[in-house]
Design an enzyme around this catalytic site. Structure first.
Site, PDB file in Angstrom:
ATOM      1  N   ARG A 204       0.833  -1.211   0.000  1.00 55.05           N
ATOM      2  CA  ARG A 204       0.000   0.000   0.000  1.00 55.05           C
ATOM      3  C   ARG A 204       0.866   1.260   0.000  1.00 55.05           C
ATOM      4  O   ARG A 204       0.530   2.250  -0.662  1.00 55.05           O
ATOM      5  CB  ARG A 204      -0.934  -0.016   1.209  1.00 55.05           C
ATOM      6  CG  ARG A 204      -2.128  -0.955   0.990  1.00 55.05           C
ATOM      7  CD  ARG A 204      -2.845  -1.257   2.279  1.00 55.05           C
ATOM      8  NE  ARG A 204      -4.050  -2.048   2.078  1.00 55.05           N
ATOM      9  CZ  ARG A 204      -4.074  -3.367   1.894  1.00 55.05           C
ATOM     10  NH1 ARG A 204      -2.941  -4.060   1.867  1.00 55.05           N
ATOM     11  NH2 ARG A 204      -5.221  -4.012   1.727  1.00 55.05           N
TER      12      ARG A 204
ATOM     13  N   LYS B 191      -6.723 -19.000  -1.896  1.00 53.03           N
ATOM     14  CA  LYS B 191      -5.450 -18.344  -1.572  1.00 53.03           C
ATOM     15  C   LYS B 191      -4.355 -18.834  -2.521  1.00 53.03           C
ATOM     16  O   LYS B 191      -4.650 -19.399  -3.556  1.00 53.03           O
ATOM     17  CB  LYS B 191      -5.099 -18.612  -0.110  1.00 53.03           C
ATOM     18  CG  LYS B 191      -6.041 -17.931   0.842  1.00 53.03           C
ATOM     19  CD  LYS B 191      -5.837 -16.422   0.775  1.00 53.03           C
ATOM     20  CE  LYS B 191      -6.941 -15.686   1.479  1.00 53.03           C
ATOM     21  NZ  LYS B 191      -6.871 -14.248   1.263  1.00 53.03           N
TER      22      LYS B 191
ATOM     23  N   ASP C 226      -4.809 -15.066   7.144  1.00 52.67           N
ATOM     24  CA  ASP C 226      -3.463 -15.548   6.816  1.00 52.67           C
ATOM     25  C   ASP C 226      -2.873 -16.443   7.904  1.00 52.67           C
ATOM     26  O   ASP C 226      -1.850 -17.093   7.692  1.00 52.67           O
ATOM     27  CB  ASP C 226      -2.526 -14.358   6.561  1.00 52.67           C
ATOM     28  CG  ASP C 226      -2.859 -13.665   5.252  1.00 52.67           C
ATOM     29  OD1 ASP C 226      -3.548 -14.270   4.408  1.00 52.67           O
ATOM     30  OD2 ASP C 226      -2.440 -12.507   5.073  1.00 52.67           O
TER      31      ASP C 226
ATOM     32  N   GLY D  42      -1.528 -11.479  -4.882  1.00 51.49           N
ATOM     33  CA  GLY D  42      -2.944 -11.130  -5.042  1.00 51.49           C
ATOM     34  C   GLY D  42      -3.184  -9.687  -4.617  1.00 51.49           C
ATOM     35  O   GLY D  42      -3.943  -8.956  -5.250  1.00 51.49           O
TER      36      GLY D  42
END
Ligand code: S3P
Length: 447
Positions: free
Chosen positions: A31, A352, A325, A101
């Site tokens: 990000r 995943k 996760d 992803g």
């Protein structure tokens, strides 16, 4: 992806007592780079995770999308030119998104409002993963995807210069999905609304608040309502990435499962949507403490101290988005804890880096732990003591770093003679994992 390799672990780890540091958080690193490319001015990012997923993001932005990114004194410097400022020269720009992803999906959000055509392709694992969660919301705002109705990468995305602000419902509990909608909303006129039905990590929202974006998050009875006003310029920033709690999870599990051990991990990201697994573990008797909590770059950060503990079985059915996760390593903990552990509503684990439900079951089958899997649930019949003599196991999950690391922890905690193939994939999220395990006294050999 670099050269492939396997690792072997043949012995149980001895008890340890250490203080360690682990690499930066993957979600925040990706990000930080993406936001910096959309801000106006020079942003500086410290402690960026230098894993393959993040480096694929840096390199694709540099080489395919013309963003100037330099590394000086270990600080990443990103020269941003505002929204939709990627410098593209070709009719169709080819972008490699690797195994990630998060990078691929958040980038689709940015590209959906960028005039031009972009051909996105990933590695073997990512090319198999669901992209309808990307195409559906972005088609709704006006972007096009080719070939029509294709469900996975490679895909060509054509951005629109007339995006429409919409109300979106996010009911998967996916931070990638709400994140990509927010990325698209940045340059969309008007207010984009996301009704988040199931909570997931909120780094995109916190980052946008730090950047003074016009974002409001309102708590609902079930979930949150996010309003983001588009077309408000964002300006450059300085950011420090804290250590990845999802990477810490593997070492925390190893400590819990190795009697007489203690571990301190400093500067770990302690965002509530990321350390839910610690709350879950505390409820089953794990000795875990968080100290020195403070805010760094808009995120809570602290030191985690964990000591080996006698655990009870797990019973999980809610807030899956907050532990998505950590489930593979929680399955290992459940397998090595006496009693029946139940995991419900975890169907999205199939989407995943691999089908983590089935891959985890295959591992537990090999060590003789009964495990029942249905469409959305998993039940594990754990044992505290398992016979390891004369048993060896082979893990061959292609392209799933978390399955590799979970298997390594299982081997180190039990002493099962274990060979794990394609261990290079661990470098997508946790470079230095092998060195850290050796530092704790674990014997792990690259083959
Ligand atoms: C991530 C969100 C999660 C997580 C992934 C990182 C993110 O995926 O599994 O490792 O940074 O937004 P989903 O949002 O698809 O559940």
């Amino acid at each position: 992806m670099n050269k492939t390799y396997s690792v072997s672990i043949n012995e149980k780890i001895e008890k340890f007592n250490k203080k360690i540091k682990i690499p930066g958080d993957k979600s925040c690193s990706i990000r930080a780079i993406l936001f910096a490319s959309q801000c106006i001015g020079l942003s500086k990012i410290k402690n960026l995770l230098e894993s393959e997923d993040v480096l694929d993001c840096v390199n694709s932005l540099k080489n395919s999308l013309g963003v100037k990114i330099l590394k000086k004194n270990n600080i990443y410097q990103v020269y941003g030119n505002g929204f939709n400022s990627f410098n593209i020269k070709k009719k169709i720009t080819r972008i490699y998104v690797g195994n990630s992803g998060t990078f691929a999906r958040l980038l689709c959000g940015l590209l959906s409002t960028h005039p031009g055509k972009f051909y996105l392709y990933g590695d073997h694992s990512l090319n198999k993963r669901d992209f309808t969660r990307v195409t559906q919301p972005l088609e709704k705002i006006g972007a096009f995807f080719y070939p029509k109705n294709k469900k996975n990468l490679p895909l060509t995305i054509e951005g629109t210069d007339m995006p429409l602000a919409q109300k979106h419902i996010e009911n998967k509990g996916s931070a990638q999905v709400k994140g990509l909608i927010m990325m698209a909303a940045l340059s969309t006129p008007g207010i984009t609304t996301i009704e988040e039905k199931k909570i997931s990590r909120n780094h995109t929202e916190l980052f946008l608040k730090e950047l003074n974006a016009d974002i409001k998050v309102k708590k609902l009875k079930q979930g949150n309502l996010i309003n983001l006003v588009g077309q408000k310029n964002l300006y450059s920033f300085n950011y420090t990435v804290s250590s990845d709690p999802s990477s810490a999870a593997f070492l925390i599990a190893l400590t819990l499962l190795t009697s007489g051990s203690r571990l301190v991990i400093h500067n770990v990201l302690c965002n509530k949507t990321r350390i839910f697994y610690l709350e879950i573990l505390k409820k089953i008797n794990a000795n875990i403490k968080i100290n020195n909590l403070r805010k760094v770059s808009g995120e809570m950060v602290g030191s985690i101290t964990v000591s080996s503990s006698r655990l009870k079985p797990l019973n999980i059915s809610k807030d899956i988005g907050k532990i998505i996760d950590e489930l593979p390593i929680l399955f290992i903990i459940a397998a090595l804890t006496k009693g029946i552990s139940k995991f419900k509503n975890i169907g999205d684990l199939k989407n995943k880096e691999s089908n983590r439900l089935m891959e985890s079951k295959k591992i537990l089958d090999q060590i003789g732990i009964k495990c029942r899997v249905t469409k959305n649930d998993m039940t594990i019949y754990g044992k505290e003591k398992i016979k390891t003599i004369n048993k060896s196991i082979l893990i061959k999950t292609k392209g799933d770093h978390r399955i590799c690391m979970s298997s390594a922890i299982l081997a180190l905690a039990t002493g099962f003679k274990t060979k794990i193939k394609n261990f290079e994939t661990v470098n997508t999220s946790f470079p230095g994992f092998i060195t850290l395990i050796k530092n704790l006294g674990g014997k792990i050999v690259i083959k």
